[in-house]
Design a protein around this motif. Structure first.
Motif, PDB file in Angstrom:
ATOM      1  N   ASP A 163       0.847  -1.177   0.000  1.00  0.00           N
ATOM      2  CA  ASP A 163       0.000   0.000   0.000  1.00  0.00           C
ATOM      3  C   ASP A 163       0.889   1.236   0.000  1.00  0.00           C
ATOM      4  OD1 ASP A 163      -1.788   2.015   0.488  1.00  0.00           O
ATOM      5  OD2 ASP A 163      -3.040   0.760   1.779  1.00  0.00           O
ATOM      6  N   PRO A 164       0.870   1.994  -1.098  1.00  0.00           N
ATOM      7  CA  PRO A 164       1.766   3.148  -1.130  1.00  0.00           C
ATOM      8  C   PRO A 164       1.404   4.186  -0.078  1.00  0.00           C
ATOM      9  CG  PRO A 164       0.283   3.176  -3.007  1.00  0.00           C
ATOM     10  CD  PRO A 164       0.048   1.888  -2.288  1.00  0.00           C
ATOM     11  N   LEU A 165       0.153   4.145   0.383  1.00  0.00           N
ATOM     12  CA  LEU A 165      -0.266   5.125   1.373  1.00  0.00           C
ATOM     13  C   LEU A 165       0.209   4.747   2.763  1.00  0.00           C
ATOM     14  CD1 LEU A 165      -3.908   5.747   0.162  1.00  0.00           C
ATOM     15  CD2 LEU A 165      -1.937   7.217  -0.145  1.00  0.00           C
ATOM     16  N   LEU A 166       0.260   3.469   3.018  1.00  0.00           N
ATOM     17  CA  LEU A 166       0.638   3.037   4.359  1.00  0.00           C
ATOM     18  C   LEU A 166       1.583   1.846   4.246  1.00  0.00           C
ATOM     19  CD1 LEU A 166      -0.090   3.746   7.301  1.00  0.00           C
ATOM     20  CD2 LEU A 166      -1.627   1.814   7.262  1.00  0.00           C
ATOM     21  N   PRO A 167       2.876   2.125   4.186  1.00  0.00           N
ATOM     22  CA  PRO A 167       3.824   1.020   4.062  1.00  0.00           C
ATOM     23  C   PRO A 167       3.651   0.078   5.239  1.00  0.00           C
ATOM     24  CG  PRO A 167       4.939   3.151   4.220  1.00  0.00           C
ATOM     25  CD  PRO A 167       3.493   3.407   4.384  1.00  0.00           C
ATOM     26  N   GLY A 168       3.694  -1.200   4.962  1.00  0.00           N
ATOM     27  CA  GLY A 168       3.477  -2.156   6.040  1.00  0.00           C
ATOM     28  C   GLY A 168       2.156  -2.858   5.862  1.00  0.00           C
ATOM     29  N   LEU A 169       1.194  -2.154   5.293  1.00  0.00           N
ATOM     30  CA  LEU A 169      -0.105  -2.736   5.002  1.00  0.00           C
ATOM     31  C   LEU A 169      -0.176  -2.896   3.495  1.00  0.00           C
ATOM     32  CD1 LEU A 169      -2.136  -3.207   7.253  1.00  0.00           C
ATOM     33  CD2 LEU A 169      -3.302  -1.130   6.569  1.00  0.00           C
ATOM     34  N   ARG A 170      -0.831  -3.932   3.020  1.00  0.00           N
ATOM     35  CA  ARG A 170      -0.975  -4.003   1.580  1.00  0.00           C
ATOM     36  C   ARG A 170      -2.349  -3.474   1.178  1.00  0.00           C
ATOM     37  NH1 ARG A 170      -4.242  -7.845   0.063  1.00  0.00           N
ATOM     38  NH2 ARG A 170      -4.578  -9.701   1.342  1.00  0.00           N
ATOM     39  N   ALA A 171      -2.421  -2.970  -0.040  1.00  0.00           N
ATOM     40  CA  ALA A 171      -3.683  -2.383  -0.492  1.00  0.00           C
ATOM     41  C   ALA A 171      -4.701  -3.484  -0.729  1.00  0.00           C
ATOM     42  CB  ALA A 171      -3.454  -1.596  -1.767  1.00  0.00           C
ATOM     43  N   PRO A 172      -5.970  -3.255  -0.427  1.00  0.00           N
ATOM     44  CA  PRO A 172      -7.001  -4.228  -0.763  1.00  0.00           C
ATOM     45  C   PRO A 172      -7.010  -4.474  -2.266  1.00  0.00           C
ATOM     46  CG  PRO A 172      -7.880  -2.540   0.684  1.00  0.00           C
ATOM     47  CD  PRO A 172      -6.529  -2.095   0.273  1.00  0.00           C
ATOM     48  N   GLY A 173      -7.436  -5.667  -2.659  1.00  0.00           N
ATOM     49  CA  GLY A 173      -7.232  -6.109  -4.027  1.00  0.00           C
ATOM     50  C   GLY A 173      -8.026  -5.417  -5.111  1.00  0.00           C
ATOM     51  N   ASN A 174      -9.241  -4.972  -4.819  1.00  0.00           N
ATOM     52  CA  ASN A 174     -10.113  -4.533  -5.900  1.00  0.00           C
ATOM     53  C   ASN A 174     -10.422  -3.051  -5.857  1.00  0.00           C
ATOM     54  OD1 ASN A 174     -10.840  -7.435  -6.647  1.00  0.00           O
ATOM     55  ND2 ASN A 174     -11.394  -7.273  -4.489  1.00  0.00           N
ATOM     56  N   ARG A 175     -10.445  -2.475  -7.050  1.00  0.00           N
ATOM     57  CA  ARG A 175     -10.915  -1.106  -7.168  1.00  0.00           C
ATOM     58  C   ARG A 175     -12.427  -1.095  -7.219  1.00  0.00           C
ATOM     59  NH1 ARG A 175      -7.130   2.670  -8.418  1.00  0.00           N
ATOM     60  NH2 ARG A 175      -5.226   1.972  -9.409  1.00  0.00           N
ATOM     61  N   VAL A 176     -13.014   0.073  -7.028  1.00  0.00           N
ATOM     62  CA  VAL A 176     -14.462   0.188  -7.179  1.00  0.00           C
ATOM     63  C   VAL A 176     -14.757   0.457  -8.652  1.00  0.00           C
ATOM     64  CG1 VAL A 176     -14.785   0.993  -4.839  1.00  0.00           C
ATOM     65  CG2 VAL A 176     -14.474   2.648  -6.662  1.00  0.00           C
ATOM     66  N   SER A 177     -16.032   0.539  -8.970  1.00  0.00           N
ATOM     67  CA  SER A 177     -16.414   0.733 -10.365  1.00  0.00           C
ATOM     68  C   SER A 177     -15.882   2.061 -10.894  1.00  0.00           C
ATOM     69  CB  SER A 177     -17.936   0.713 -10.478  1.00  0.00           C
ATOM     70  OG  SER A 177     -18.315   1.177 -11.744  1.00  0.00           O
ATOM     71  N   ARG A 178     -15.497   2.018 -12.176  1.00  0.00           N
ATOM     72  CA  ARG A 178     -14.972   3.216 -12.828  1.00  0.00           C
ATOM     73  C   ARG A 178     -16.040   4.326 -12.884  1.00  0.00           C
ATOM     74  NH1 ARG A 178      -9.808   4.751 -14.415  1.00  0.00           N
ATOM     75  NH2 ARG A 178     -10.286   6.793 -15.248  1.00  0.00           N
ATOM     76  N   ARG A 179     -17.294   3.901 -12.918  1.00  0.00           N
ATOM     77  CA  ARG A 179     -18.388   4.886 -12.985  1.00  0.00           C
ATOM     78  C   ARG A 179     -18.472   5.722 -11.716  1.00  0.00           C
ATOM     79  NH1 ARG A 179     -20.940   0.445 -15.176  1.00  0.00           N
ATOM     80  NH2 ARG A 179     -22.043  -0.015 -13.258  1.00  0.00           N
ATOM     81  N   ALA A 180     -17.786   5.251 -10.671  1.00  0.00           N
ATOM     82  CA  ALA A 180     -17.793   5.997  -9.417  1.00  0.00           C
ATOM     83  C   ALA A 180     -17.283   7.418  -9.614  1.00  0.00           C
ATOM     84  CB  ALA A 180     -16.942   5.277  -8.383  1.00  0.00           C
TER      85      ALA A 180
END
Lengths: 568, 171
Positions: free
Chosen positions: B9-26
Motif C-alpha cells: 500500500d503506497p499510502l501506508l507502508p506495512g499494510l498491503r492495499a485491498p485487491g479490488n478497485r471500485v467501479s470506474r463509474r464511481a
C-alpha cells in the motif's frame, strides 16, 4: 386499535417485537379486553403468566407527570386567575394525569418464559417487546423518592443494544420491591448461564406469582442481602467528598438548578430581581468598591459551586458500594434520595476506563467506569449505570480496576509506550495553531472595535497555556499491550486510560489524515461491542501501530500485512 | 478477486492495499454529487447576492466559491477513485476509503451481523450500489462504496453465505 407496531431497527438483534421472535410465549393473556384483532394469535387465549405492575404504580405515574408539569400548571393557574379558568386547567391536567396512570397500569404487562422476557404496553399503539433471556447483560433497579415512599421501583433490563429509540427501552416502572428482587434474581440466573455457557440453571427460577425467594419486601439497595452477597470490593467514604468540586458534574447540577429557577419564575411571572431579599443584596453589593466586588463575587461563586457539587455528589453517590454478588456478577448500589442498584455480569465486562479530569488528577483522584456490553456510555443519566467508582483517590480507582477485571497491578498503573517525536510535534502544532487562531481573532476584533489594549495582551497568555496543554497531552499519550489487555491513554484536560480485553476487539479502523501521512503516524481504533464501541490509539507511528494491532488480535491483520520480501 | 493484492500500500507502508478497485463509474457519480452539492451552495450565494444588489464583496465571494467547488469536483473524484479499494477474504472484509484522509477498515467475517445494500437515487442513475456489513460494534460498520450493481448483488450473496457459517457475534 391499531396493529402492534413493528419497532425493530435495521441493526437490532436482541430486542425484537415479539411477533417477529421465534417461539411463542408459553403463558398468554386475555382478560376480556385483550389485544386487538390484528394482534398475533399466540398472544391471545389463556391467562397464565402475564403479570401487571404493582397497583401502586398507578400513583407514581400521575404524580411524576404532575410534578413535571408543575411550573406550566402554576403559570396557567396564575394567568387565568382573573377569568377563573385556572382551576379548570389544573383539574383537567390532574384528571389527565390520573387517567394516564390508570391506562399505563392497565395496559402494561410482562411475561417471563424460559427463553424470553416479554413486555407489552400502550393503548392505541400497542407495542410488544421481547428480549431473549440469554441476551440480558444487566439488570438495573432504581427507586426515586416517590418510588421509595410507595415501596416500588423501576427495573431496567440492559441488552447489547446501544441505540434504543426512546420507546424501545426495556423497563418496568412500578414493580414492588419484592417483585423487583425476584426479577433480578430470575433474570440474573440466566445472565450467569449465558456468561458461563452452562447447560441448566443451578438455582430455581422464580417465575410469576409463585415467588418464594424474596417474599419479604427488601429495601432496594439499602443493604446488600446476605443471601448471595459476595466480598465487598469498595465502599464509599465521607472523605471522598473532597473530590466532588473537582469534576464538572457540579456545573451540570448548577445548570439544572438555574434552568428550573428560570422556568418557574417565567411560568409564575415572578420578577426575581424585584423581590425584597434580592434587592437588599444588590443594594449592599453596590456599596462595595471594585476590588471588594470581585473578591466577594468570586468567594460567593466558589462557595456556591462547592456546596452544589458536594450536594450533587452526596445525592448520587451516598453509600456507594461495589461488591461481588455470587460467582460472576458485580453489584453497584448507591444513592441518597434515589436509590440505584446496578448488576453487571462479569462475563459481559470487557474492560474499564479510568478517567482523571485535570483538577481531579491534581488532587490525585480518579473515576472508574465499566466497559461492558449492554451498558450505555455517554448519555446523561444512563451513563451512570456504568459507574464503578465515583471520584475517589487514584489508588482506590486502580484497586477497583484490578479487582473487577482480575488484572495484574502493572496494567493499571504501569508505564506506557510513548508515541515519539512526531506525535509530540503534532500535539504542539495542533494546540498552538488553535491558540494562534483565537489570539488573532481577538486581536482583529479588539483592533476594529477599539477595545482596551489589555485584552489583546492578555490574550497572548493563551499561547504558553496551549503549549503547556500540548506538553501534557504528549506526556499522557501512550499505549501498551500486556497479558491480553490493550491499554491506551489520551487527553490532558480530561485524561483517560482505557483498558480493554483483546478478546473484545471485533475489528480495526486505521485512520490517517494527509498531515499524519507526512509524519508517518496513524490513529488506530479498535472496535468493540462494549462501552463507547471504539477505543483509539492516537498518533502512533505507523509500523508500531500495525505491530500493536497484529499482536493484539492474532491473525486478523496478518493477511493484510505486506510480506517483508515484497519490500520496495 | 485479487488482481494486484500483493502490491504494498503506497499510502501506508506495512499494510498491503485491498485487491479490488471500485467501479470506474464511481468517478462520474462522485463528480455529479460534488457538482450538485457545490452548485447548490453557489446558487444560494447568488440568491443572497441578488438580495444585496451584487456588491463587489459578494461577486468576489461567488467567484472564489465557484473556483473551490470546481476544483473539488474535478480533483476529489479522481483522488478518491485511486484510494477506494476493497477485498473480501475467507476471514475478513478489508476496505480502504477516503481521499484527503484515508480510512482502512478490517472486520472479521465471523463478527459480521448484518449485510445490506443501499442504493440512493444518485447511485441508481449511475448503476452503482454500496454494500454495508455491520458488526456488534456500533462503530464497526464496513462499507464498500460505489460498486457495480451486479457485483454488489453477488457480493451480498457471498457474504451472506460466509457469515452464516460462523455463529456468534462476540458480544
Amino acid at each position: 386499535m391499531t396493529a402492534p407496531e413493528v419497532t425493530g431497527g435495521p441493526d437490532e438483534a436482541a430486542l425484537v417485537p415479539a411477533q417477529a421472535a421465534t417461539g411463542a410465549p408459553r403463558g398468554v393473556s386475555g382478560d376480556g379486553r385483550g389485544p386487538g384483532p390484528a394482534s398475533p394469535s399466540g398472544f391471545t387465549g389463556a391467562t397464565s403468566g402475564w403479570r401487571r405492575l404493582s397497583r401502586r404504580s398507578m400513583v407514581v405515574r400521575p404524580l411524576t407527570d404532575l410534578a413535571r408539569l408543575l411550573p406550566l400548571l402554576a403559570g396557567l393557574v396564575i394567568l387565568h386567575a382573573r377569568t377563573g379558568g385556572g382551576l379548570m386547567w389544573g383539574v383537567a391536567a390532574a384528571a389527565l394525569a390520573v387517567i394516564t396512570g390508570l391506562v399505563h397500569w392497565a395496559t402494561t404487562r410482562y411475561l417471563i418464559t424460559d427463553e424470553r422476557v416479554y413486555l407489552r404496553r400502550g393503548l392505541l399503539n400497542q407495542k410488544t417487546l421481547s428480549v431473549a433471556r440469554d441476551r440480558i447483560r444487566t439488570v438495573d433497579v432504581t427507586a426515586h423518592l416517590l418510588h421509595r415512599v410507595l415501596g416500588v421501583c423501576r427495573v431496567s433490563i440492559g441488552t447489547g443494544r446501544n441505540d434504543y429509540r426512546s420507546g424501545e427501552s426495556f423497563h418496568l416502572d412500578g414493580v414492588t420491591r419484592s417483585d423487583a428482587e425476584s426479577l433480578r434474581l430470575t433474570l440474573l440466573s440466566s445472565v450467569r448461564e449465558a456468561a458461563v455457557a452452562g447447560p441448566v440453571a443451578a438455582e430455581p427460577r422464580p417465575v410469576a406469582e409463585s415467588e418464594p425467594a424474596a417474599a419479604e419486601p427488601e429495601p432496594v439497595a439499602a443493604e446488600p442481602d446476605a443471601a448471595d452477597a459476595g466480598p465487598e470490593i469498595v465502599r464509599w467514604r465521607i472523605g471522598w467528598l473532597r473530590f466532588a468540586p473537582l469534576t464538572t458534574t457540579g456545573l451540570v447540577v448548577l445548570g439544572v438548578l438555574f434552568g428550573s429557577v428560570i422556568q418557574i419564575t417565567n411560568a409564575t411571572n415572578i420578577n426575581l430581581a424585584a423581590t425584597g431579599p434580592v434587592q437588599r443584596v444588590v443594594a449592599d453589593f453596590a456599596t462595595l468598591d471594585v476590588l471588594q466586588r470581585v473578591l466577594v463575587g468570586g468567594a460567593v461563586a466558589v462557595c456556591g459551586y462547592v456546596l452544589v457539587a458536594m450536594a450533587g455528589y452526596l445525592a448520587v453517590f451516598w453509600n456507594f458500594q461495589l461488591a461481588e454478588r455470587g460467582a460472576d456478577t458485580l453489584r453497584v448500589t448507591r444513592g441518597l434520595l434515589s436509590l440505584r442498584a446496578t448488576t453487571i455480569s462479569r462475563g459481559r465486562l470487557r474492560g474499564v476506563e479510568i478517567s482523571e479530569p485535570i483538577l481531579l488528577r491534581a488532587a490525585r483522584g480518579a473515576r472508574c467506569i465499566a466497559i461492558a456490553t449492554g451498558l450505555r456510555v455517554g448519555r446523561g443519566a444512563e451513563r451512570e449505570g456504568s459507574v464503578l467508582l465515583p471520584p475517589a483517590p487514584r489508588d482506590v480507582a486502580r484497586h477497583v480496576a484490578t479487582a473487577v477485571l482480575g488484572l495484574p497491578e502493572h496494567v493499571c498503573s504501569g508505564p506506557l509506550v510513548r508515541h515519539g517525536p512526531a506525535a509530540r510535534r503534532r500535539r504542539f502544532v495542533r494546540a498552538l495553531a488553535g491558540a494562534t487562531l483565537i489570539v488573532a481573532t481577538i486581536w482583529v476584533v479588539a483592533w476594529t472595535q477599539h477595545g482596551p489594549a489589555w485584552v489583546r495582551f492578555a490574550s497572548l497568555a493563551l499561547l504558553p497555556a496551549a503549549a503547556l496543554v500540548a506538553a501534557d497531552r504528549y506526556r499522557s499519550l501512550g499505549h501498551r499491550l500486556a497479558d491480553g489487555w490493550l491499554v491506551t491513554r489520551t487527553g490532558s484536560l480530561a485524561r483517560r486510560r482505557t483498558i480493554i480485553s483483546t478478546d473484545a476487539i471485533i475489528g480495526w479502523r486505521i485512520h490517517q489524515t494527509w498531515f499524519q501521512r507526512r509524519q508517518g503516524l496513524v490513529t488506530l481504533t479498535a472496535t468493540t461491542a462494549a462501552g463507547q464501541q471504539h477505543y483509539s490509539v492516537r498518533d502512533v507511528p505507523t509500523a508500531e501501530g500495525l505491530a500493536l494491532a497484529t499482536a493484539a488480535t492474532g491473525d486478523l491483520l496478518v493477511p493484510f500485512l505486506r510480506a517483508p520480501s515484497r519490500r520496495r | 478477486m485479487t488482481t494486484d493484492s500483493l502490491a504494498a500500500d503506497p499510502l501506508l507502508p506495512g499494510l498491503r492495499a485491498p485487491g479490488n478497485r471500485v467501479s470506474r463509474r464511481a468517478i462520474s457519480y462522485w463528480t455529479a454529487r460534488a457538482a450538485v452539492s457545490g452548485g447548490s451552495v453557489v446558487l444560494g450565494e447568488l440568491v443572497l447576492a441578488a438580495l444585496n444588489g451584487f456588491s463587489a464583496i459578494w461577486r468576489l465571494a461567488i467567484v472564489a466559491t465557484a473556483v473551490v467547488v470546481g476544483l473539488h469536483a474535478v480533483i476529489m473524484p479522481r483522488w478518491r477513485y485511486r484510494v477506494h479499494r476493497w477485498e473480501v477474504t475467507d476471514q475478513a472484509l478489508y476496505t480502504r476509503s477516503g481521499w484527503f484522509s484515508v480510512h482502512w477498515r478490517i472486520a472479521p467475517i465471523s463478527r459480521i451481523q448484518t449485510i445490506d445494500s443501499h442504493r440512493s437515487v444518485g447511485e441508481r442513475i449511475f448503476g452503482l450500489a454500496n454494500v454495508t456489513a455491520t458488526t456488534a460494534s456500533a462503530a464497526g460498520p464496513v462499507r464498500i462504496h460505489a460498486l457495480d450493481r451486479q457485483l454488489a448483488d453477488r457480493l451480498l450473496d457471498q457474504l451472506a453465505v460466509a457469515t452464516g457459517q460462523t455463529p456468534g457475534d462476540a458480544t
